[in-house]
Write a protein that holds these residues in place. Sequence first.
Motif, PDB file in Angstrom:
ATOM      1  N   MET A   1     -16.138   4.015   9.291  1.00 46.63           N
ATOM      2  CA  MET A   1     -15.723   3.243   8.129  1.00 46.63           C
ATOM      3  C   MET A   1     -14.360   2.588   8.381  1.00 46.63           C
ATOM      4  SD  MET A   1     -16.530   2.330   5.007  1.00 46.63           S
ATOM      5  CE  MET A   1     -17.836   3.490   4.565  1.00 46.63           C
ATOM      6  N   VAL A   2     -14.302   1.293   8.248  1.00 52.46           N
ATOM      7  CA  VAL A   2     -13.044   0.570   8.417  1.00 52.46           C
ATOM      8  C   VAL A   2     -12.349   0.471   7.062  1.00 52.46           C
ATOM      9  CG1 VAL A   2     -11.973  -1.583   9.123  1.00 52.46           C
ATOM     10  CG2 VAL A   2     -13.999  -0.757  10.332  1.00 52.46           C
ATOM     11  N   LYS A   3     -11.098   0.895   7.018  1.00 53.89           N
ATOM     12  CA  LYS A   3     -10.339   0.916   5.764  1.00 53.89           C
ATOM     13  C   LYS A   3      -9.339  -0.231   5.723  1.00 53.89           C
ATOM     14  CE  LYS A   3     -10.520   5.936   5.033  1.00 53.89           C
ATOM     15  NZ  LYS A   3      -9.679   7.145   4.831  1.00 53.89           N
ATOM     16  N   VAL A   4      -9.527  -1.134   4.762  1.00 53.17           N
ATOM     17  CA  VAL A   4      -8.635  -2.283   4.609  1.00 53.17           C
ATOM     18  C   VAL A   4      -7.846  -2.124   3.315  1.00 53.17           C
ATOM     19  CG1 VAL A   4      -8.489  -4.781   4.341  1.00 53.17           C
ATOM     20  CG2 VAL A   4     -10.201  -3.791   5.882  1.00 53.17           C
ATOM     21  N   PHE A   5      -6.532  -2.106   3.422  1.00 52.05           N
ATOM     22  CA  PHE A   5      -5.663  -2.007   2.247  1.00 52.05           C
ATOM     23  C   PHE A   5      -5.128  -3.397   1.945  1.00 52.05           C
ATOM     24  CE2 PHE A   5      -2.004  -1.179  -0.340  1.00 52.05           C
ATOM     25  CZ  PHE A   5      -2.310  -0.021  -1.039  1.00 52.05           C
ATOM     26  N   ILE A   6      -5.392  -3.879   0.725  1.00 52.64           N
ATOM     27  CA  ILE A   6      -4.949  -5.214   0.313  1.00 52.64           C
ATOM     28  C   ILE A   6      -3.852  -5.078  -0.737  1.00 52.64           C
ATOM     29  CG2 ILE A   6      -5.654  -7.445  -0.608  1.00 52.64           C
ATOM     30  CD1 ILE A   6      -8.512  -6.788   0.231  1.00 52.64           C
ATOM     31  N   ASP A   7      -2.749  -5.753  -0.487  1.00 53.56           N
ATOM     32  CA  ASP A   7      -1.558  -5.652  -1.338  1.00 53.56           C
ATOM     33  C   ASP A   7      -1.228  -7.000  -1.971  1.00 53.56           C
ATOM     34  OD1 ASP A   7       0.925  -4.764  -2.445  1.00 53.56           O
ATOM     35  OD2 ASP A   7       1.959  -5.582  -0.687  1.00 53.56           O
ATOM     36  N   PRO A   8      -1.690  -7.238  -3.224  1.00 54.17           N
ATOM     37  CA  PRO A   8      -1.295  -8.474  -3.929  1.00 54.17           C
ATOM     38  C   PRO A   8       0.188  -8.388  -4.308  1.00 54.17           C
ATOM     39  CG  PRO A   8      -3.216  -7.408  -4.959  1.00 54.17           C
ATOM     40  CD  PRO A   8      -2.583  -6.419  -4.048  1.00 54.17           C
ATOM     41  N   GLY A   9       0.999  -9.268  -3.777  1.00 55.61           N
ATOM     42  CA  GLY A   9       2.439  -9.187  -3.995  1.00 55.61           C
ATOM     43  C   GLY A   9       2.844  -9.296  -5.457  1.00 55.61           C
ATOM     44  N   HIS A  10       3.936  -8.567  -5.791  1.00 57.56           N
ATOM     45  CA  HIS A  10       4.566  -8.621  -7.117  1.00 57.56           C
ATOM     46  C   HIS A  10       3.635  -8.029  -8.191  1.00 57.56           C
ATOM     47  CE1 HIS A  10       7.664 -10.943  -5.127  1.00 57.56           C
ATOM     48  NE2 HIS A  10       6.688 -11.635  -4.566  1.00 57.56           N
ATOM     49  N   GLY A  11       3.811  -8.411  -9.465  1.00 52.43           N
ATOM     50  CA  GLY A  11       2.996  -7.870 -10.547  1.00 52.43           C
ATOM     51  C   GLY A  11       3.828  -7.234 -11.640  1.00 52.43           C
ATOM     52  N   GLY A  12       3.275  -7.209 -12.850  1.00 52.44           N
ATOM     53  CA  GLY A  12       3.962  -6.592 -13.985  1.00 52.44           C
ATOM     54  C   GLY A  12       5.241  -7.326 -14.331  1.00 52.44           C
ATOM     55  N   VAL A  13       6.349  -6.586 -14.355  1.00 57.15           N
ATOM     56  CA  VAL A  13       7.631  -7.182 -14.729  1.00 57.15           C
ATOM     57  C   VAL A  13       8.180  -8.108 -13.641  1.00 57.15           C
ATOM     58  CG1 VAL A  13       8.216  -5.247 -16.222  1.00 57.15           C
ATOM     59  CG2 VAL A  13       8.943  -5.202 -13.823  1.00 57.15           C
ATOM     60  N   ASP A  14       7.575  -8.058 -12.477  1.00 55.26           N
ATOM     61  CA  ASP A  14       8.023  -8.893 -11.359  1.00 55.26           C
ATOM     62  C   ASP A  14       7.018 -10.021 -11.112  1.00 55.26           C
ATOM     63  OD1 ASP A  14       8.920 -10.026  -9.018  1.00 55.26           O
ATOM     64  OD2 ASP A  14       8.361  -8.314  -7.746  1.00 55.26           O
TER      65      ASP A  14
ATOM     66  N   ILE B   1     -15.632 -10.646  -1.282  1.00 54.55           N
ATOM     67  CA  ILE B   1     -16.359 -11.155  -0.114  1.00 54.55           C
ATOM     68  C   ILE B   1     -16.588 -10.053   0.916  1.00 54.55           C
ATOM     69  CG2 ILE B   1     -16.302 -12.788   1.809  1.00 54.55           C
ATOM     70  CD1 ILE B   1     -14.570 -14.625   0.021  1.00 54.55           C
ATOM     71  N   LEU B   2     -15.547  -9.279   1.193  1.00 60.43           N
ATOM     72  CA  LEU B   2     -15.677  -8.210   2.183  1.00 60.43           C
ATOM     73  C   LEU B   2     -16.747  -7.201   1.788  1.00 60.43           C
ATOM     74  CD1 LEU B   2     -11.941  -7.516   3.093  1.00 60.43           C
ATOM     75  CD2 LEU B   2     -13.702  -8.368   4.648  1.00 60.43           C
ATOM     76  N   LEU B   3     -16.731  -6.763   0.523  1.00 65.87           N
ATOM     77  CA  LEU B   3     -17.687  -5.753   0.077  1.00 65.87           C
ATOM     78  C   LEU B   3     -19.113  -6.301   0.002  1.00 65.87           C
ATOM     79  CD1 LEU B   3     -15.667  -3.920  -2.718  1.00 65.87           C
ATOM     80  CD2 LEU B   3     -16.106  -3.154  -0.385  1.00 65.87           C
TER      81      LEU B   3
ATOM     82  N   GLY C   1     -13.453  -6.472  14.060  1.00 63.41           N
ATOM     83  CA  GLY C   1     -14.810  -6.347  14.584  1.00 63.41           C
ATOM     84  C   GLY C   1     -15.833  -5.975  13.529  1.00 63.41           C
ATOM     85  N   LEU C   2     -15.684  -6.522  12.322  1.00 61.14           N
ATOM     86  CA  LEU C   2     -16.602  -6.194  11.237  1.00 61.14           C
ATOM     87  C   LEU C   2     -17.962  -6.838  11.467  1.00 61.14           C
ATOM     88  CD1 LEU C   2     -14.240  -6.679   8.149  1.00 61.14           C
ATOM     89  CD2 LEU C   2     -14.710  -4.581   9.436  1.00 61.14           C
ATOM     90  N   LYS C   3     -18.991  -6.158  11.036  1.00 61.23           N
ATOM     91  CA  LYS C   3     -20.357  -6.648  11.182  1.00 61.23           C
ATOM     92  C   LYS C   3     -20.890  -7.107   9.830  1.00 61.23           C
ATOM     93  CE  LYS C   3     -24.967  -5.316  12.799  1.00 61.23           C
ATOM     94  NZ  LYS C   3     -25.804  -4.207  13.335  1.00 61.23           N
ATOM     95  N   LYS C   4     -21.462  -8.303   9.800  1.00 57.44           N
ATOM     96  CA  LYS C   4     -22.011  -8.835   8.558  1.00 57.44           C
ATOM     97  C   LYS C   4     -23.284  -8.099   8.181  1.00 57.44           C
ATOM     98  CE  LYS C   4     -21.271 -12.645   6.811  1.00 57.44           C
ATOM     99  NZ  LYS C   4     -21.273 -14.012   6.258  1.00 57.44           N
TER     100      LYS C   4
END
Length: 226
Positions: free
Chosen positions: A1-14, A38-40, A176-179
């Motif tokens: 299992m390939v684990k991808v962590f996605i971090d949308p910058g800022h948020g909330g009071v920032d 798309i990834l999922l 190297g993800l497989k579709k």
Amino acid sequence: MVKVFIDPGHGGVDPGAVANGLQEKEITLQLAKEIQKILLNEYENIAIKMSRTTDQTVSLNSRTALANHWNADIFLSIHINAGKGTGFESYIYSNVGKMTKKYQDIIHNTIIKQVGFKDRGKKQADFHVLRNTKMPAVLTENGFIDTLQDSDRLKDPEFIRKLARGHVFGLAKALGLKKKDHNVTNSPSSQPLYKVQIGAFKNRKNAELLAEQAVQSGYNVIIIEE
């Protein structure tokens, strides 16, 4: 299992950078969710975790700690630039291994090819999310919010989808993800796919809050608007 962590910058009071009727925190979240979807939907053997799935305040320490605790394979931080420039640039931390530089090269080049942004270069910086992650980490700066040429593109949902595709294609090539073979589900010998709905809400924010709880518990989540 390939684990991808996605971090949308800022948020909330920032809100991040603000200009031309846009807020950076809103665009980064929109882009991150499209990348996740798309990834999922299209790739096998992948798990996604996001630092936030709603407009909430998340500290830099919390972002990196969550990714490190989850043992992610890659940390992707998404931002929008400011300063009256134009185009796309990416960042990694200085003195990192060859793998991180390889990931940056692939993701950067793929995004440029996909959307045709002016190439502002592959750079290095002492950003917290790049310095304090234990896995390869890449930060993308997707256009300038305070330049009309770029902000007009960022207001277009179709361009956001195209930009998300650029990130996805880059991640897929780097990791190297497989579709998924979508034709397999139409085969008589294929195994059925069972889906579970855990909530239905008239208010999207309530749906996003429940989705966030599920994501934090390790489940892959898709919000569908009917």
